[in-house]
Design a protein around this motif. Structure first.
Motif, PDB file in Angstrom:
ATOM      1  N   GLY A 105      51.740  45.167  38.442  1.00  0.00           N
ATOM      2  CA  GLY A 105      52.778  44.304  37.878  1.00  0.00           C
ATOM      3  C   GLY A 105      53.740  43.809  38.946  1.00  0.00           C
TER       4      GLY A 105
ATOM      5  N   LEU B 173      51.984  41.280  41.080  1.00  0.00           N
ATOM      6  CA  LEU B 173      51.870  40.037  40.320  1.00  0.00           C
ATOM      7  C   LEU B 173      53.158  39.221  40.414  1.00  0.00           C
ATOM      8  N   GLN B 174      54.298  39.883  40.255  1.00  0.00           N
ATOM      9  CA  GLN B 174      55.591  39.191  40.348  1.00  0.00           C
ATOM     10  C   GLN B 174      55.825  38.648  41.758  1.00  0.00           C
TER      11      GLN B 174
ATOM     12  N   GLN C 272      53.580  35.645  42.338  1.00  0.00           N
ATOM     13  CA  GLN C 272      54.076  34.476  41.592  1.00  0.00           C
ATOM     14  C   GLN C 272      55.260  33.846  42.324  1.00  0.00           C
TER      15      GLN C 272
ATOM     16  N   LEU D 291      46.594  35.565  42.208  1.00  0.00           N
ATOM     17  CA  LEU D 291      47.307  35.723  40.941  1.00  0.00           C
ATOM     18  C   LEU D 291      46.327  35.972  39.793  1.00  0.00           C
ATOM     19  N   LYS D 292      45.252  35.202  39.734  1.00  0.00           N
ATOM     20  CA  LYS D 292      44.232  35.398  38.694  1.00  0.00           C
ATOM     21  C   LYS D 292      43.606  36.789  38.798  1.00  0.00           C
TER      22      LYS D 292
ATOM     23  N   GLU E 229      46.045  39.341  37.498  1.00  0.00           N
ATOM     24  CA  GLU E 229      46.130  39.267  36.041  1.00  0.00           C
ATOM     25  C   GLU E 229      44.940  39.973  35.397  1.00  0.00           C
ATOM     26  N   LYS E 230      43.751  39.794  35.968  1.00  0.00           N
ATOM     27  CA  LYS E 230      42.563  40.477  35.444  1.00  0.00           C
ATOM     28  C   LYS E 230      42.681  41.984  35.622  1.00  0.00           C
TER      29      LYS E 230
ATOM     30  N   LEU F  93      45.441  43.686  35.733  1.00  0.00           N
ATOM     31  CA  LEU F  93      46.435  44.151  34.765  1.00  0.00           C
ATOM     32  C   LEU F  93      45.833  44.216  33.356  1.00  0.00           C
ATOM     33  N   ASP F  94      44.981  43.253  33.010  1.00  0.00           N
ATOM     34  CA  ASP F  94      44.300  43.283  31.703  1.00  0.00           C
ATOM     35  C   ASP F  94      43.425  44.526  31.571  1.00  0.00           C
TER      36      ASP F  94
END
Length: 163
Positions: free
Chosen positions: A35, A38-39, A42, A80-81, A84-85, A87-88
């Motif tokens: 997380g 990710l921030q 971004q 980023l993608k 996100e994956k 984190l999912d």
């Protein structure tokens, strides 16, 4: 592995309702770490995009910088993608730590908090009993023959003709 129990004994529950959660500090750490990454990514992407928009690609002196920023933007979007994956996937693992009731009913296990708090558990272990207390019940008794008399007394009384 710690965790939490939601509710307690004699609590009414619905089928598939969360009745507990297992804890996993390693997973919590990974979620926090991804997380944060990710921030950060971004923010880097936002910054690269702002710089790229303020750069003129038609100006020969700024063209190299623009191309570098455009390449950086593509790189950050891919990263980023990926994050996100990740984190999912971690969220799915976290969801798997939820303990759900298999049916509508009532929690029958006594002292859940005392029994389960800080207890290490493995997948498949029985942690609590949930039963449909309103459903039809069949009672089976295993009583030695010499002690079975009182158990059959109502049956014998019903079978004798009334005078």
């Amino acid at each position: 592995m710690g965790g939490e129990v939601v509710g307690g004994q004699k609590r009414e529950v619905w089928g598939n309702e969360v009745v507990g959660r297992l804890g996993n500090s390693d997973l919590d750490f990974k979620i926090s770490e991804v997380g944060g990454d990710l921030q950060t990514t971004q923010k880097e992407l936002d910054t690269a995009t702002i710089y790229m928009r303020s750069t003129n690609p038609n100006d020969p002196q700024e063209r190299l910088q623009y191309n570098q920023l455009a390449a950086r933007e593509v790189e950050l979007k891919v990263k980023l993608k990926s994050l996100e994956k990740q984190l999912d996937v971690l969220q799915l693992q976290l969801d798997e730590l939820e303990i759900r009731s298999p049916l509508d009913g009532q929690v029958l296990t006594w002292d859940l908090h005392k029994t389960l708090d800080a207890r290490p558990v493995k997948r498949g272990q029985i942690l609590m009993t949930v039963a449909d207390v309103d459903g039809p019940w069949v009672v089976k008794l295993q009583v030695p023959d010499e002690h079975a008399g009182p158990a059959f007394a109502p049956q014998r009384a019903a079978a004798q003709p009334q005078v």
